[in-house]
Design an enzyme around this catalytic site. Sequence first.
Site, short mmCIF file in Angstrom:
data_model
loop_
_atom_site.label_atom_id
_atom_site.label_comp_id
_atom_site.label_asym_id
_atom_site.label_seq_id
_atom_site.Cartn_x
_atom_site.Cartn_y
_atom_site.Cartn_z
N HIS A 56 -81.58 -70.27 -5.07
CA HIS A 56 -82.61 -69.74 -4.17
C HIS A 56 -83.23 -70.85 -3.30
O HIS A 56 -84.29 -70.65 -2.72
CB HIS A 56 -83.73 -69.07 -4.97
CG HIS A 56 -83.27 -67.98 -5.87
ND1 HIS A 56 -82.56 -66.90 -5.42
CD2 HIS A 56 -83.41 -67.80 -7.21
CE1 HIS A 56 -82.30 -66.09 -6.44
NE2 HIS A 56 -82.78 -66.62 -7.53
N HIS B 1 -80.11 -61.59 -6.41
CA HIS B 1 -79.17 -62.14 -7.40
C HIS B 1 -77.79 -61.51 -7.29
O HIS B 1 -77.08 -61.35 -8.27
CB HIS B 1 -79.72 -61.95 -8.82
CG HIS B 1 -80.98 -62.71 -9.05
ND1 HIS B 1 -82.22 -62.14 -8.87
CD2 HIS B 1 -81.20 -64.00 -9.37
CE1 HIS B 1 -83.15 -63.06 -9.10
NE2 HIS B 1 -82.56 -64.19 -9.39
#
Lengths: 334, 215
Positions: free
Chosen positions: A59, A222
Amino acid sequence: MRRQFVNDPADLVNEALEGFEAAQRGRIRWNRDPSYVVRADSGRRRGKVALVSGGGSGHEPLHVGYVGPGMLDAAVPGAVFASPTAIQIQAASRAADSGGGVVHIVKNYTGDVLNFRIAAELLEDDGIRAEAVFVDDDVASDTGDGEGPGRRGTAAVIAVEKLCGAAAERGDDLDEIVALGRRITSGARTFSVALAAGAHPGQGRPSFDLADDEIEFGVGIHGERARQRHPFAPVRDLVPEMVDRVRDPLGLGRGEHVIAIVNGLGSTHDLELYAIHRELVQVLAKEGIVIDRALVGTYLTSLDMAGCSITLIRSDDDLVDLWDAPVSTPALTW
Amino acid sequence: MTTGFTPAQTSQWVDGFIATVERAEPELTDLDRRSGDGDFGTNMTTALRRTRDALVRNPPRDLGDPFETMSTTFLSYSGGTSGPLFGMWFREFAKAARGGEEFGVGELTEATANGLATIQRLGSAKVGDRTMVDAIAPAAEALERARSDGADLAGAVDAALEAAQRGAKGTSELLGRKGRSSYVGEAALGAADPGALTIALFFQAARVVVGRRSG
């Protein structure tokens, strides 16, 4: 076929952290095992409440990029899309604590929540008080029934880290910062869309495929799919729909103030993000909602996903002051 | 008549548990494949192998050290949710044993009750949700009973083992509401929960050390 700049994919997270540390000229230290990143500057006041966040890697720049004066004291990276362990979180929190206790800022995912809660219990035995702010801003995962893991945490976490970081620098105590974090979170919602999924390091294929004429509407960070596909359309059509999704659950009306975050999910260009922000400004102006402050750029990614998210956060004078306070981190500085 | 596990015996208990789980790995993996994503057995044995290495590097000196090492290893290396919860389970055994001379019925009962409370608090699972709690809760009850009946160590361990095994076996008739099996629903029926079964193996390893009830 996707390709990435990697040696052995299994080494990527540690190699990236080594490079990250080397780029910071001693202001930030990376502890290899257990792995965490911590402020190494000498400006930290004794008794300042320490802010620690963490979560899966993939991320970036979240969360390691937000370590520094005015934001986080430490960040704990897990493997790609996997929670860090409780021992990592405990070690990072010990390193970050300067006697004022620790606030954990945690995106709401089952593994992260569990490991941060366990870490807080371990820290209690160390005589360090740790309280968590769980960030759950993602509208698309709201099932509305109070069952299951609840809404996912996404880009609102950047605002929570920035605003709580400023509050910690000005000397707020632990309970005040936790209350502030929870207030920001309850007034924040995010909606995300994707044009293409990201691919895991070393994998040639993205985690899902999309036809040329559709987009993923309400996507997670995700690699999981959204519940909805949506026809591909120009931003002038997409942005109003995204704003609807965010505004309605917040109940935002005419005359209310917000902080807005337009975030790129990995491989979407700033040119597109600014065009999206232009639409957002127009939509909110039409509805009489005032944007106090805005952040436009790539701040929380899902590997190399092509996509963006729009976050709106209820704002007030106190939050604007905290937003404007100086911050000096690798990924956010003013 | 033994009144408690000596430091050498808590070591044997943990060593025996590691060996038992390694032997059971194919079964645990198969059960997890039917109720979850199939990585339970591998994750357990990986963490337990690291525990064994750590115990060789730093041989236990205190009664609680074997549990402490196992707890820290699970909390350091094991991903997912069941690994960290096992870490917290072993941690209650380490806490109850720390600094003591032997680990008796009182310590065993206390560790099991506290382990149950900790796992329920952190994992928010109730009895009947098809998790390790379904083995721990009956074992905790059985131990409370054994303690108030004045049972000896072998009797208490026997009672805990029998209750944990019954609870673990019973999970094969439950629909998962927490944990991995909540995603597969009825497909998991007929297969016991591998986490609950591992708790039963933990008490089984204890019984091997104390021997069967003498009568």
